[in-house]
Design a protein around this motif. Sequence first.
Motif, PDB file in Angstrom:
ATOM      1  N   ASP A 123       0.981  -1.079  -0.073  1.00 55.61           N
ATOM      2  CA  ASP A 123       0.100  -0.029  -0.050  1.00 55.61           C
ATOM      3  C   ASP A 123       0.829   1.335  -0.060  1.00 55.61           C
ATOM      4  O   ASP A 123       1.477   1.527   1.018  1.00 55.61           O
ATOM      5  N   PHE A 124       1.016   1.927  -1.257  1.00 57.29           N
ATOM      6  CA  PHE A 124       2.014   2.908  -1.412  1.00 57.29           C
ATOM      7  C   PHE A 124       1.841   4.059  -0.621  1.00 57.29           C
ATOM      8  O   PHE A 124       2.722   4.823  -0.255  1.00 57.29           O
ATOM      9  N   GLU A 125       0.529   4.459  -0.707  1.00 55.83           N
ATOM     10  CA  GLU A 125      -0.216   5.580   0.065  1.00 55.83           C
ATOM     11  C   GLU A 125       0.038   5.653   1.505  1.00 55.83           C
ATOM     12  O   GLU A 125       0.559   6.562   2.178  1.00 55.83           O
ATOM     13  N   ASN A 126       0.016   4.365   2.306  1.00 57.59           N
ATOM     14  CA  ASN A 126       0.399   4.223   3.594  1.00 57.59           C
ATOM     15  C   ASN A 126       1.460   3.583   4.063  1.00 57.59           C
ATOM     16  O   ASN A 126       1.675   3.510   5.177  1.00 57.59           O
ATOM     17  N   HIS A 127       2.252   3.260   2.994  1.00 55.01           N
ATOM     18  CA  HIS A 127       3.682   2.771   3.167  1.00 55.01           C
ATOM     19  C   HIS A 127       3.601   1.399   4.108  1.00 55.01           C
ATOM     20  O   HIS A 127       4.333   1.393   5.022  1.00 55.01           O
ATOM     21  N   ILE A 128       2.832   0.536   3.552  1.00 56.83           N
ATOM     22  CA  ILE A 128       2.539  -0.814   4.539  1.00 56.83           C
ATOM     23  C   ILE A 128       2.882  -1.802   3.586  1.00 56.83           C
ATOM     24  O   ILE A 128       2.085  -1.908   2.363  1.00 56.83           O
ATOM     25  N   MET A 129       3.586  -2.814   3.672  1.00 55.61           N
ATOM     26  CA  MET A 129       3.803  -3.813   2.989  1.00 55.61           C
ATOM     27  C   MET A 129       3.275  -5.063   3.600  1.00 55.61           C
ATOM     28  O   MET A 129       3.588  -5.236   4.917  1.00 55.61           O
ATOM     29  N   HIS A 130       2.818  -6.118   2.842  1.00 55.52           N
ATOM     30  CA  HIS A 130       2.489  -7.411   3.514  1.00 55.52           C
ATOM     31  C   HIS A 130       3.119  -8.499   2.750  1.00 55.52           C
ATOM     32  O   HIS A 130       3.330  -8.335   1.490  1.00 55.52           O
ATOM     33  N   ALA A 131       3.642  -9.478   3.264  1.00 52.16           N
ATOM     34  CA  ALA A 131       4.105 -10.690   2.487  1.00 52.16           C
ATOM     35  C   ALA A 131       3.867 -11.962   3.355  1.00 52.16           C
ATOM     36  O   ALA A 131       3.459 -11.919   4.664  1.00 52.16           O
ATOM     37  N   ARG A 132       3.604 -13.051   2.659  1.00 51.06           N
ATOM     38  CA  ARG A 132       3.479 -14.428   3.379  1.00 51.06           C
ATOM     39  C   ARG A 132       4.530 -15.330   2.648  1.00 51.06           C
ATOM     40  O   ARG A 132       4.504 -15.147   1.326  1.00 51.06           O
ATOM     41  N   SER A 133       5.171 -16.156   3.402  1.00 50.45           N
ATOM     42  CA  SER A 133       6.047 -16.866   2.830  1.00 50.45           C
ATOM     43  C   SER A 133       6.240 -18.217   3.505  1.00 50.45           C
ATOM     44  O   SER A 133       5.243 -18.499   4.603  1.00 50.45           O
ATOM     45  N   ILE A 134       6.671 -19.194   2.903  1.00 47.16           N
ATOM     46  CA  ILE A 134       6.980 -20.460   3.640  1.00 47.16           C
ATOM     47  C   ILE A 134       8.393 -20.980   3.417  1.00 47.16           C
ATOM     48  O   ILE A 134       8.822 -20.805   2.411  1.00 47.16           O
ATOM     49  N   THR A 135       8.667 -21.280   4.512  1.00 45.85           N
ATOM     50  CA  THR A 135      10.319 -21.934   4.566  1.00 45.85           C
ATOM     51  C   THR A 135      10.174 -23.578   4.946  1.00 45.85           C
ATOM     52  O   THR A 135       9.971 -23.801   5.834  1.00 45.85           O
TER      53      THR A 135
ATOM     54  N   ASN B  76       3.972 -14.802   8.149  1.00 45.55           N
ATOM     55  CA  ASN B  76       3.501 -13.283   7.791  1.00 45.55           C
ATOM     56  C   ASN B  76       3.926 -12.431   8.144  1.00 45.55           C
ATOM     57  O   ASN B  76       4.464 -12.248   9.348  1.00 45.55           O
ATOM     58  N   HIS B  77       4.589 -11.501   7.263  1.00 51.68           N
ATOM     59  CA  HIS B  77       5.341 -10.384   7.416  1.00 51.68           C
ATOM     60  C   HIS B  77       4.422  -9.110   7.164  1.00 51.68           C
ATOM     61  O   HIS B  77       3.859  -9.043   6.150  1.00 51.68           O
ATOM     62  N   THR B  78       4.468  -8.192   8.069  1.00 54.08           N
ATOM     63  CA  THR B  78       3.831  -7.001   7.910  1.00 54.08           C
ATOM     64  C   THR B  78       4.849  -5.620   8.414  1.00 54.08           C
ATOM     65  O   THR B  78       5.405  -5.797   9.483  1.00 54.08           O
ATOM     66  N   LEU B  79       5.092  -4.795   7.195  1.00 55.47           N
ATOM     67  CA  LEU B  79       6.119  -3.562   7.555  1.00 55.47           C
ATOM     68  C   LEU B  79       5.361  -2.201   7.087  1.00 55.47           C
ATOM     69  O   LEU B  79       4.602  -2.038   6.312  1.00 55.47           O
ATOM     70  N   TYR B  80       5.731  -1.391   8.319  1.00 58.22           N
ATOM     71  CA  TYR B  80       5.411  -0.142   8.292  1.00 58.22           C
ATOM     72  C   TYR B  80       6.459   0.777   7.888  1.00 58.22           C
ATOM     73  O   TYR B  80       7.594   0.507   8.621  1.00 58.22           O
ATOM     74  N   ALA B  81       6.445   1.622   6.943  1.00 61.33           N
ATOM     75  CA  ALA B  81       7.614   2.231   6.447  1.00 61.33           C
ATOM     76  C   ALA B  81       7.131   3.682   6.852  1.00 61.33           C
ATOM     77  O   ALA B  81       6.023   4.227   6.870  1.00 61.33           O
ATOM     78  N   GLU B  82       8.538   4.632   6.995  1.00 67.18           N
ATOM     79  CA  GLU B  82       8.358   5.966   6.916  1.00 67.18           C
ATOM     80  C   GLU B  82       9.208   6.550   6.115  1.00 67.18           C
ATOM     81  O   GLU B  82      10.319   6.214   6.150  1.00 67.18           O
ATOM     82  N   PRO B  83       8.676   7.491   5.042  1.00 71.86           N
ATOM     83  CA  PRO B  83       9.540   8.000   4.082  1.00 71.86           C
ATOM     84  C   PRO B  83      10.567   8.894   4.503  1.00 71.86           C
ATOM     85  O   PRO B  83      10.102   9.742   5.550  1.00 71.86           O
ATOM     86  N   PHE B  84      11.862   8.955   3.958  1.00 71.76           N
ATOM     87  CA  PHE B  84      12.626  10.090   4.454  1.00 71.76           C
ATOM     88  C   PHE B  84      13.628  10.583   3.343  1.00 71.76           C
ATOM     89  O   PHE B  84      13.586   9.655   2.365  1.00 71.76           O
ATOM     90  N   GLN B  85      14.219  11.753   3.309  1.00 70.77           N
ATOM     91  CA  GLN B  85      14.951  11.926   2.122  1.00 70.77           C
ATOM     92  C   GLN B  85      16.305  11.979   2.605  1.00 70.77           C
ATOM     93  O   GLN B  85      16.688  12.218   3.579  1.00 70.77           O
ATOM     94  N   LYS B  86      17.088  11.354   1.399  1.00 67.85           N
ATOM     95  CA  LYS B  86      18.632  11.374   1.609  1.00 67.85           C
ATOM     96  C   LYS B  86      18.996  11.897   0.483  1.00 67.85           C
ATOM     97  O   LYS B  86      18.829  11.332  -0.502  1.00 67.85           O
ATOM     98  N   LYS B  87      20.047  12.901   0.265  1.00 65.09           N
ATOM     99  CA  LYS B  87      20.558  13.154  -0.897  1.00 65.09           C
ATOM    100  C   LYS B  87      19.622  13.454  -2.007  1.00 65.09           C
ATOM    101  O   LYS B  87      19.640  13.179  -3.326  1.00 65.09           O
TER     102      LYS B  87
END
Length: 251
Positions: free
Chosen positions: A107-119, A155-166
């Motif tokens: 979800d690019f608007e809210n910067h949330i990623m979901h993934a499901r995996s199996i190892t 199940n992976h849930t990642l919340y991101a915060e955008p920041f500026q670098k260079k």
Amino acid sequence: MGFCVKVGLLFVTVVCFSTHAAKLPSTFGRCSPKDEEFNECLKKNVEDAIHQLKKESPELGLSTLDPLDIPKLVIGEGTGPVHVVQNFKNVKLYGLTGSIVLSTSIDFENHIMHARSITPELRLQGEYTMRGKVMLLPIYGDGLCNITLYNTKINHTLYAEPFQKKGKTHWNFSNYTVTLRPDKMTYKFDNLFSGDERLGSNILNVLNENWNEVFTDVRDGYEKSFGLIFHGLANRVFSRVALNDIFLDME
Ligand SMILES: *[C@@H]1O[C@H](CO)[C@@H](O)[C@H](O)[C@H]1NC(C)=O
Ligand SMILES: *[C@@H]1O[C@H](CO)[C@@H](O)[C@H](O)[C@H]1NC(C)=O
Ligand SMILES: *[C@@H]1O[C@H](CO)[C@@H](O)[C@H](O)[C@H]1NC(C)=O
Ligand SMILES: *[C@@H]1O[C@H](CO)[C@@H](O)[C@H](O)[C@H]1NC(C)=O
């Protein structure tokens, strides 16, 4: 060019700050969020990248993912049958690069990623010490251990915060939560009860026969630890590589 600091929490990680922007290796695929098949494309590329990370990737600040070195790991007591803190050190985690990615979405608007995996097979090998009780039975020991988790759904849930670098936008993950469900687990702890073979193999049988009850009681500790490990890995890559080099067609 860059510099490194050691941060210690549950385990010690070396975090390096690169002073120049890195690029994803050219062998990693890139996907466009404008593509209708974006989620499919991402799933395939993430799985591909994980397989490639069996080789170290200095430009991404990553040593090999398989085995992954974990200097220190503590799995706390449960609230049920597991009245023992499991202390691990010098752990090697084998098997992550065999992971299969089942689905991904962003979800690019809210910067949330979901993934499901199996190892298929995850193995923790290293040194342990513990002293306490499991299922009302005393347990103590220190030595080598080998804990294997089979067909672990994650199940992976990642919340991101955008920041500026260079002048470029990067994502920094503020949290990374993980839920883990193995199909089966096997425990092997060497040198239990100061090397008393009979007591040692009895308690190992109890642990292995009741692996699900034992794991469920301390699952939270495993999930937090894996979350921290994955969080560190994800931030290393995303702090180095700008968002518009990870995805195509980003404005
Ligand atoms: C660890 O345990 C697994 C499952 O029992 C076994 O397949 C593997 O060979 C063991 N590895 C070592 C190094 O003992
Ligand atoms: C992952 O999420 C799906 C959908 O919410 C759920 O059905 C599944 O049980 C979860 N799996 C794990 C390992 O938590
Ligand atoms: C990234 O998020 C972490 C929290 O997980 C925070 O400690 C850190 O300061 C953030 N870094 C940047 C560059 O925003
Ligand atoms: C994760 O971080 C986001 C914002 O960065 C926040 O909204 C969310 O509540 C956090 N979730 C957890 C589980 O800490």
